[in-house]
Design a protein around this motif. Sequence first.
Motif, PDB file in Angstrom:
ATOM      1  N   SER A 139      45.573  47.276  28.126  1.00 11.91           N
ATOM      2  CA  SER A 139      46.700  46.199  28.103  1.00 11.91           C
ATOM      3  C   SER A 139      47.760  46.677  29.034  1.00 11.91           C
ATOM      4  N   CYS A 140      48.426  45.606  29.512  1.00 11.46           N
ATOM      5  CA  CYS A 140      49.425  45.886  30.349  1.00 11.46           C
ATOM      6  C   CYS A 140      50.687  46.673  29.767  1.00 11.46           C
ATOM      7  N   ASP A 141      50.535  46.722  28.306  1.00  9.99           N
ATOM      8  CA  ASP A 141      51.423  47.445  27.668  1.00  9.99           C
ATOM      9  C   ASP A 141      51.371  49.028  27.762  1.00  9.99           C
ATOM     10  N   GLU A 142      50.164  49.247  28.442  1.00  6.04           N
ATOM     11  CA  GLU A 142      49.949  50.609  28.429  1.00  6.04           C
ATOM     12  C   GLU A 142      50.183  50.970  30.044  1.00  6.04           C
ATOM     13  N   TRP A 143      50.507  50.015  30.737  1.00 10.31           N
ATOM     14  CA  TRP A 143      50.629  50.322  32.147  1.00 10.31           C
ATOM     15  C   TRP A 143      52.056  51.394  32.246  1.00 10.31           C
ATOM     16  N   ASP A 144      52.105  52.169  33.292  1.00  9.10           N
ATOM     17  CA  ASP A 144      53.300  52.715  33.562  1.00  9.10           C
ATOM     18  C   ASP A 144      54.333  51.847  34.454  1.00  9.10           C
TER      19      ASP A 144
ATOM     20  N   SER B 228      56.375  41.790  39.950  1.00  5.79           N
ATOM     21  CA  SER B 228      57.141  41.293  41.157  1.00  5.79           C
ATOM     22  C   SER B 228      56.250  40.606  42.213  1.00  5.79           C
ATOM     23  N   ASN B 229      54.951  41.205  42.168  1.00  6.27           N
ATOM     24  CA  ASN B 229      53.896  40.708  43.458  1.00  6.27           C
ATOM     25  C   ASN B 229      52.931  39.665  42.843  1.00  6.27           C
ATOM     26  N   GLU B 230      52.690  39.817  41.674  1.00  3.52           N
ATOM     27  CA  GLU B 230      51.655  38.946  40.998  1.00  3.52           C
ATOM     28  C   GLU B 230      51.792  38.129  39.752  1.00  3.52           C
ATOM     29  N   HIS B 231      53.024  38.334  39.280  1.00  5.93           N
ATOM     30  CA  HIS B 231      53.347  37.797  38.100  1.00  5.93           C
ATOM     31  C   HIS B 231      52.717  38.005  36.957  1.00  5.93           C
ATOM     32  N   LYS B 232      52.316  39.312  36.819  1.00  2.00           N
ATOM     33  CA  LYS B 232      51.489  39.837  35.744  1.00  2.00           C
ATOM     34  C   LYS B 232      52.056  41.006  34.913  1.00  2.00           C
ATOM     35  N   GLY B 233      51.819  40.915  33.804  1.00  2.91           N
ATOM     36  CA  GLY B 233      52.450  42.348  32.944  1.00  2.91           C
ATOM     37  C   GLY B 233      53.909  42.190  32.926  1.00  2.91           C
ATOM     38  N   CYS B 234      54.665  40.818  33.124  1.00  2.00           N
ATOM     39  CA  CYS B 234      56.125  40.947  33.146  1.00  2.00           C
ATOM     40  C   CYS B 234      56.442  40.793  31.696  1.00  2.00           C
TER      41      CYS B 234
ATOM     42  N   PRO C  53      37.876  36.472  53.590  1.00  2.00           N
ATOM     43  CA  PRO C  53      39.150  37.288  54.170  1.00  2.00           C
ATOM     44  C   PRO C  53      39.260  38.568  53.456  1.00  2.00           C
ATOM     45  N   GLN C  54      39.524  39.768  54.134  1.00  2.00           N
ATOM     46  CA  GLN C  54      39.650  40.726  53.285  1.00  2.00           C
ATOM     47  C   GLN C  54      41.072  40.997  52.692  1.00  2.00           C
ATOM     48  N   GLN C  55      41.040  41.374  51.304  1.00  2.00           N
ATOM     49  CA  GLN C  55      42.111  41.398  50.568  1.00  2.00           C
ATOM     50  C   GLN C  55      42.960  42.571  51.073  1.00  2.00           C
ATOM     51  N   PRO C  56      44.256  42.169  50.799  1.00  2.00           N
ATOM     52  CA  PRO C  56      45.327  43.169  51.278  1.00  2.00           C
ATOM     53  C   PRO C  56      45.189  44.434  50.455  1.00  2.00           C
ATOM     54  N   TRP C  57      45.799  45.581  50.940  1.00  2.07           N
ATOM     55  CA  TRP C  57      45.673  46.487  50.223  1.00  2.07           C
ATOM     56  C   TRP C  57      46.707  46.577  48.959  1.00  2.07           C
ATOM     57  N   LYS C  58      46.302  47.022  47.807  1.00  2.00           N
ATOM     58  CA  LYS C  58      47.394  46.660  46.652  1.00  2.00           C
ATOM     59  C   LYS C  58      47.494  48.183  46.211  1.00  2.00           C
ATOM     60  N   PRO C  59      48.658  48.542  45.960  1.00  3.02           N
ATOM     61  CA  PRO C  59      48.908  49.925  45.343  1.00  3.02           C
ATOM     62  C   PRO C  59      48.649  49.890  43.722  1.00  3.02           C
ATOM     63  N   PHE C  60      48.461  48.693  43.371  1.00  6.23           N
ATOM     64  CA  PHE C  60      47.982  48.833  41.504  1.00  6.23           C
ATOM     65  C   PHE C  60      47.209  47.716  41.416  1.00  6.23           C
ATOM     66  N   ASP C  61      46.125  47.891  40.309  1.00  7.81           N
ATOM     67  CA  ASP C  61      45.044  46.662  40.234  1.00  7.81           C
ATOM     68  C   ASP C  61      46.034  46.151  38.984  1.00  7.81           C
ATOM     69  N   CYS C  62      46.194  44.842  39.093  1.00  6.71           N
ATOM     70  CA  CYS C  62      46.958  44.039  38.084  1.00  6.71           C
ATOM     71  C   CYS C  62      46.045  43.327  37.408  1.00  6.71           C
ATOM     72  N   THR C  63      44.631  43.380  37.365  1.00  6.93           N
ATOM     73  CA  THR C  63      43.741  42.490  36.590  1.00  6.93           C
ATOM     74  C   THR C  63      43.997  43.006  35.039  1.00  6.93           C
ATOM     75  N   ILE C  64      44.107  41.702  34.372  1.00  3.55           N
ATOM     76  CA  ILE C  64      44.212  41.599  32.773  1.00  3.55           C
ATOM     77  C   ILE C  64      43.166  41.107  32.406  1.00  3.55           C
ATOM     78  N   GLY C  65      42.587  41.735  31.537  1.00  2.00           N
ATOM     79  CA  GLY C  65      41.337  41.041  30.532  1.00  2.00           C
ATOM     80  C   GLY C  65      40.951  41.873  29.391  1.00  2.00           C
ATOM     81  N   PRO C  66      40.063  41.375  28.413  1.00  2.00           N
ATOM     82  CA  PRO C  66      39.940  41.943  27.012  1.00  2.00           C
ATOM     83  C   PRO C  66      39.487  43.302  27.391  1.00  2.00           C
ATOM     84  N   SER C  67      38.633  43.535  28.235  1.00  2.00           N
ATOM     85  CA  SER C  67      38.081  44.973  28.294  1.00  2.00           C
ATOM     86  C   SER C  67      38.793  45.958  29.237  1.00  2.00           C
ATOM     87  N   LEU C  68      39.765  45.700  29.430  1.00  2.00           N
ATOM     88  CA  LEU C  68      40.824  46.356  30.362  1.00  2.00           C
ATOM     89  C   LEU C  68      42.034  46.781  29.626  1.00  2.00           C
TER      90      LEU C  68
END
Length: 109
Positions: free
Chosen positions: A31-36, A45-51, A14-29
């Motif tokens: 840090s979510c501390d750097e997100w705006d 709110s949507n993926e329970h990441k970076g809270c 199934p095609q993934q729905p469009w997301k306004p932000f990439d919420c992928t977290i990983g060692p080569s990405l």
Amino acid sequence: KDKPKPAPQPDPPPQQPWKPFDCTIGPSLPSCDEWDPQRREWCCSNEHKGCKDKPKPAPQPDPPPQQPWKPFDCTIGPSLPSCDEWDPQRREWCCSNEHKGCKDKPKPA
């Protein structure tokens, strides 16, 4: 001659729905501390990441204790029957337990 039927193809993923932000977290990405703030809010709110840890809400007060069962309603009021109309068992229970409907006892001489 009949041509052999082609093997059924699996359904495409199934095609993934469009997301306004990439919420992928990983060692080569990054840090979510750097997100705006908008990205952090959306991903939390949507993926329970970076809270960020939010302060815990104040504890709720305990519910009021449940009223014990009463065999009689001892409520007295202008729109209710006078306690003079109560039967003896109701009068005795209400007087003993709720101090309502008690008849004045004659005072000792």
